[in-house]
Design an enzyme around this catalytic site. Structure first.
Site, PDB file in Angstrom:
ATOM      1  N   ARG A  89       0.840  -1.191   0.000  1.00 35.44           N
ATOM      2  CA  ARG A  89       0.000   0.000   0.000  1.00 35.44           C
ATOM      3  C   ARG A  89       0.876   1.242   0.000  1.00 35.44           C
ATOM      4  O   ARG A  89       1.913   1.294   0.640  1.00 35.44           O
ATOM      5  CB  ARG A  89      -0.864  -0.006   1.262  1.00 35.44           C
ATOM      6  CG  ARG A  89      -1.864   1.104   1.353  1.00 35.44           C
ATOM      7  CD  ARG A  89      -2.731   0.944   2.583  1.00 35.44           C
ATOM      8  NE  ARG A  89      -2.050   1.280   3.812  1.00 35.44           N
ATOM      9  CZ  ARG A  89      -1.925   2.513   4.286  1.00 35.44           C
ATOM     10  NH1 ARG A  89      -2.416   3.527   3.632  1.00 35.44           N
ATOM     11  NH2 ARG A  89      -1.295   2.728   5.413  1.00 35.44           N
ATOM     12  N   LEU A  90       0.435   2.231  -0.739  1.00 35.53           N
ATOM     13  CA  LEU A  90       0.998   3.566  -0.659  1.00 35.53           C
ATOM     14  C   LEU A  90      -0.164   4.523  -0.417  1.00 35.53           C
ATOM     15  O   LEU A  90      -1.247   4.347  -0.978  1.00 35.53           O
ATOM     16  CB  LEU A  90       1.721   3.947  -1.960  1.00 35.53           C
ATOM     17  CG  LEU A  90       3.012   3.189  -2.264  1.00 35.53           C
ATOM     18  CD1 LEU A  90       3.499   3.526  -3.670  1.00 35.53           C
ATOM     19  CD2 LEU A  90       4.088   3.522  -1.239  1.00 35.53           C
ATOM     20  N   ASP A  91       0.043   5.519   0.414  1.00 35.83           N
ATOM     21  CA  ASP A  91      -1.022   6.460   0.735  1.00 35.83           C
ATOM     22  C   ASP A  91      -1.436   7.290  -0.471  1.00 35.83           C
ATOM     23  O   ASP A  91      -0.689   7.443  -1.442  1.00 35.83           O
ATOM     24  CB  ASP A  91      -0.587   7.386   1.879  1.00 35.83           C
ATOM     25  CG  ASP A  91      -0.455   6.641   3.202  1.00 35.83           C
ATOM     26  OD1 ASP A  91      -1.132   5.607   3.368  1.00 35.83           O
ATOM     27  OD2 ASP A  91       0.318   7.086   4.055  1.00 35.83           O
ATOM     28  N   TYR A  92      -2.624   7.859  -0.382  1.00 39.31           N
ATOM     29  CA  TYR A  92      -3.239   8.642  -1.452  1.00 39.31           C
ATOM     30  C   TYR A  92      -2.315   9.749  -1.965  1.00 39.31           C
ATOM     31  O   TYR A  92      -2.194   9.951  -3.165  1.00 39.31           O
ATOM     32  CB  TYR A  92      -4.548   9.230  -0.907  1.00 39.31           C
ATOM     33  CG  TYR A  92      -5.331  10.068  -1.882  1.00 39.31           C
ATOM     34  CD1 TYR A  92      -6.098   9.470  -2.872  1.00 39.31           C
ATOM     35  CD2 TYR A  92      -5.321  11.451  -1.794  1.00 39.31           C
ATOM     36  CE1 TYR A  92      -6.839  10.234  -3.765  1.00 39.31           C
ATOM     37  CE2 TYR A  92      -6.059  12.220  -2.681  1.00 39.31           C
ATOM     38  CZ  TYR A  92      -6.816  11.602  -3.659  1.00 39.31           C
ATOM     39  OH  TYR A  92      -7.538  12.366  -4.543  1.00 39.31           O
TER      40      TYR A  92
ATOM     41  N   THR B 215       0.960   9.966  -1.772  1.00 34.23           N
ATOM     42  CA  THR B 215       2.347   9.574  -2.018  1.00 34.23           C
ATOM     43  C   THR B 215       2.506   8.999  -3.416  1.00 34.23           C
ATOM     44  O   THR B 215       1.538   8.572  -4.049  1.00 34.23           O
ATOM     45  CB  THR B 215       2.835   8.527  -0.998  1.00 34.23           C
ATOM     46  OG1 THR B 215       2.029   7.356  -1.118  1.00 34.23           O
ATOM     47  CG2 THR B 215       2.778   9.044   0.418  1.00 34.23           C
TER      48      THR B 215
END
Length: 100
Positions: A40-43, A45
């Protein structure tokens, strides 16, 4: 099996579907297979993200028992002080885990 490496842009959510109708990483990949993100990567990033339809491989990569290292680079605004740099080198806690 399909494997994709995606340079995830900002403003895209790392999920298969989103109830807020935001663009997802799956929307970016042109595939007729049911693919999903590994990790997962944050919105807000950007970064390299793996997507696949290979569940066994995805589980191998994500399960904590396999101790797969993940690397992140963060940009900060301004110039860090010596004390702030020392604090980061000693490690910080994220989700009750020490990260160094």
């Amino acid at each position: 099996k399909q494997y994709y490496l995606l340079n995830k842009p900002r403003g895209v959510i790392t999920t298969v579907t989103d109830d807020k109708n935001r663009k997802t990483v799956v929307d970016i990949i042109d595939s007729d297979k049911r693919i999903y993100p590994v990790g997962r990567l944050d919105y807000d990033t950007t970064g390299l993200l793996l997507l696949t339809n290979d569940g066994e491989f995805a589980n191998l990569m994500m399960h904590p028992k396999n101790k797969i290292d993940k690397f992140y680079v963060a940009k900060v605004e301004g110039i860090l002080t010596s004390d702030e740099i020392k604090t980061l080198k000693r490690g910080v806690k994220i989700d009750n885990k020490k990260i160094s």
